[in-house]
Structure formats: C-alpha cells, structure tokens
Design an enzyme around this catalytic site. Structure first.
Site, PDB file in Angstrom:
ATOM      1  CD  GLU A  62      -3.499  -0.394   1.773  1.00 40.99           C
ATOM      2  OE1 GLU A  62      -3.529   0.706   2.220  1.00 40.99           O
ATOM      3  OE2 GLU A  62      -4.391  -1.419   1.969  1.00 40.99           O
ATOM      4  CE1 TYR A 101      -6.274   2.843  -2.300  1.00 40.09           C
ATOM      5  CE2 TYR A 101      -5.453   0.851  -3.717  1.00 40.09           C
ATOM      6  CZ  TYR A 101      -5.612   1.520  -2.279  1.00 40.09           C
ATOM      7  OH  TYR A 101      -5.059   1.015  -1.237  1.00 40.09           O
ATOM      8  CD  GLU A 103      -2.437  -0.914  -2.609  1.00 35.42           C
ATOM      9  OE1 GLU A 103      -1.729  -1.775  -2.346  1.00 35.42           O
ATOM     10  OE2 GLU A 103      -3.505  -1.026  -2.303  1.00 35.42           O
ATOM     11  CG  HIS A 158      -2.450  -5.608  -0.736  1.00 36.62           C
ATOM     12  ND1 HIS A 158      -2.599  -4.195  -1.020  1.00 36.62           N
ATOM     13  CD2 HIS A 158      -3.506  -5.786   0.243  1.00 36.62           C
ATOM     14  CE1 HIS A 158      -3.703  -3.689  -0.219  1.00 36.62           C
ATOM     15  NE2 HIS A 158      -4.203  -4.807   0.771  1.00 36.62           N
ATOM     16  CG  ASP A 192      -3.489  -7.458   3.717  1.00 39.67           C
ATOM     17  OD1 ASP A 192      -4.006  -8.460   4.068  1.00 39.67           O
ATOM     18  OD2 ASP A 192      -4.122  -6.276   3.617  1.00 39.67           O
ATOM     19  CG  ASP A 237      -1.129  -8.802   7.019  1.00 39.15           C
ATOM     20  OD1 ASP A 237      -0.751  -7.970   6.345  1.00 39.15           O
ATOM     21  OD2 ASP A 237      -2.130  -8.627   7.702  1.00 39.15           O
ATOM     22  CG  HIS A 277      -2.887  -4.826   8.007  1.00 36.88           C
ATOM     23  ND1 HIS A 277      -3.226  -6.191   7.418  1.00 36.88           N
ATOM     24  CD2 HIS A 277      -3.801  -4.117   7.437  1.00 36.88           C
ATOM     25  CE1 HIS A 277      -4.181  -6.080   6.785  1.00 36.88           C
ATOM     26  NE2 HIS A 277      -4.728  -4.740   6.384  1.00 36.88           N
TER      27      HIS A 277
END
Length: 307
Positions: A62, A101, A103, A158, A192, A237, A277
């Site tokens: 992220e 969005y 990452e 992720h 994750d 995770d 997290h």
C-alpha cells in the site's frame, strides 16, 4: 601427546570451529496508504523506521507515493537512524485496475546482507484468465550470504478482499512461472492475503492450491491476529514457503505478527495512525563462516592418534 603437540592441536582445532553468523529477518508490512501525508508525520515515521530497521528485508505494501517523495524521505531517515547499516530499495510500477487507486510493492533491504540479483513484474496473463490479480506480484530473487540457503525468491501479494480466494490460488501459477523462469523452487510468498475473516472461507480452501498442495507451508497460522484494532482478530497477513529445504531453513517458531503497539507503548489510536495491520515476520537460520584453510576434524583426529 607432548605439551607442544597439545598446543598445536588446540590451535588447529580453533581453526576448524564453525562460527555462526547472526540471523536474518524477513518482514511484510501493509503500511496502509503510505504517501505524502504519513511521510510528513514525525511520530508515524519514527515508528515505521523502528519497524523496518528490525528487518534485513522488508516488504512494504500500500505504498501510494504519487509525488515520489515519501519513499525518499523514509530511506533518508532510515539510513540516518541506523548508522551501522545502509539500506536501499526496489519498487514495482504503480499497480491497480483503476487510475484513481494504485499501489506499489516496495522491498527495503539492508545492503551487505541482501543483494537483489533479479526482479520481475509478473504480467498477469494466465492461460484463460488475463486478470487474475488486482496488483500483480513484483517478484525479486535475492542472494543472502549470511543465511543457510543463500538464494531464494520472494513473491509479494496484496489481494483485493472480495477476490482473495482467486488471487491466492493464482499464486500457484506464479510459482510455476518462477520455477520455469529462474529454475528454482526456493520461493516464499508474503503479504496481506486477506486470508481470513470471511474473505477466504474455510470451505473454499480445498480449491486453493497453496493450501491443497502439501509442499507449501503456511508459517502464520489461522489463530494469529495481524490486525491492530482490538475489535478484530484476523490472520489477514501471511508468509508461505515452498518445499522441505526452505522449511528447514526457517528458525522454529520465529514466524509471527509483530505487535508494534505493545513494543513501542502506543495506544490503539496512535498505532492506527501508522497502520491497521501488524507486520508479519520470520527468521532464517544463519549460515556459517569458516576460516580459509581450516583443518577438517578427521585430520585432527589422525594427528591425535599419531602423537
């Protein structure tokens, strides 16, 4: 045996002693939208630096560094904080199905302990399914001279919560691709996975090849809690390794979440500003250093007998 022979024997024995090196820690941390705002927060950065500096290699997820300044600030602060070591990083391209969005996967590593020998952005073009992942794995091959195994591959993931089952299963195809591309089966998956609490129903695990194939060992168990909020208890995770050789290279019981809130005496509210997290981590067994020209014990035994 004469006194001079005894002294010589002890000297030769000292040359043959195996000297263990320090352990090697691998971490994975969903930093929850790390970008300009968090990089300007002194308290958040202090905690992040403390967390990352514990690891020889740390996967950050992220990372939303749209201005391309946050990671530079983190690395400058990290190298200033740990004056005994120097750190570097490699990062994926910006990943995500929508431009609004996206990452990055970022591997921060301790120079000298780790060399990135190869990196590979997985193309996400599986046979019959051209869009298996929301964020395709950014795969790195590492050389780690201080560890027992020395060479292995890290595959980060992720997942999108609503697509977690499909994405975790697709990691098996990534494994086959890495095996073919780099001729290795020493592979660790980490990140994750959203692998709990409704996103990966236990009834669906029989359809997930990383679960059904017994060659894969899940190091973070279902009973662990990788979430900061006290109202949740979920093992989102995970760390998974392939094969007996990799499993044998793991320090027993070293795989765990790292409760940074407890370690750094943070309230839940303070910890949540850092992330929702906890990092997960595992330690590899150290290699051993031998002095050049050391005398094998069988020769020493022959020396004792002869004297």
């Amino acid at each position: 045996m004469s006194s001079s022979s005894s002294l010589l024997f002890l000297f030769l024995l000292s040359l043959s002693v195996v000297k263990p090196t320090s352990g090697f820690k691998i971490c994975a941390f969903n930093v929850q939208s790390f970008g300009d705002s968090k990089s300007q927060n002194t308290e958040v950065m202090r905690t992040l630096i403390q967390i990352v500096s514990r690891c020889d290699v740390c996967l950050l997820q992220e990372v939303r560094d749209t201005k391309q300044k946050a990671m530079a600030l983190l690395m400058t602060a990290l190298n200033r904080y740990d004056s005994q070591n120097q750190y570097a990083y490699v990062a994926s391209e910006r990943l995500g199905r929508t431009p609004s969005y996206q990452e990055q996967y970022v591997f921060v590593f301790r120079v000298g302990s780790v060399t990135v020998t190869d990196q590979y952005q997985y193309p996400d073009m599986l046979p019959g399914d051209e869009d298996a992942f929301s964020r395709e794995p950014f795969i790195v091959r590492l050389h780690t001279p201080k560890t027992a195994i020395q060479n292995f591959v890290l595959v980060p993931q992720h997942t999108t919560p609503t697509n977690a089952t499909k994405e975790i299963d697709a990691l098996y195809d990534v494994f086959l691709d890495v095996k073919k591309k780099w001729k290795t089966e020493m592979v660790m998956f980490l990140g994750d996975f959203n692998a709990d609490c409704g996103y990966l129903a236990k009834k669906n695990r029989q359809h997930v090849r990383l679960y059904s194939n017994q060659a894969f060992l899940w190091l973070i168990g279902d009973k662990e809690d990788t979430t900061v909020r006290q109202t949740t208890t979920c093992a989102y995770d995970r760390i998974v390794v392939h094969g007996e050789a990799f499993a044998n290279a793991i320090v027993p019981q070293s795989a765990r979440p790292f409760n940074f809130a407890e370690e750094y005496h943070l309230t839940e509210e303070q910890a949540l500003v850092v992330s929702d997290h906890y990092p997960v981590e595992v330690e590899l067994k150290a290699g051993s250093e031998h002095l050049a020209g050391h005398t094998p014990l069988i020769i020493l035994m022959a020396f004792i007998i002869s004297t």
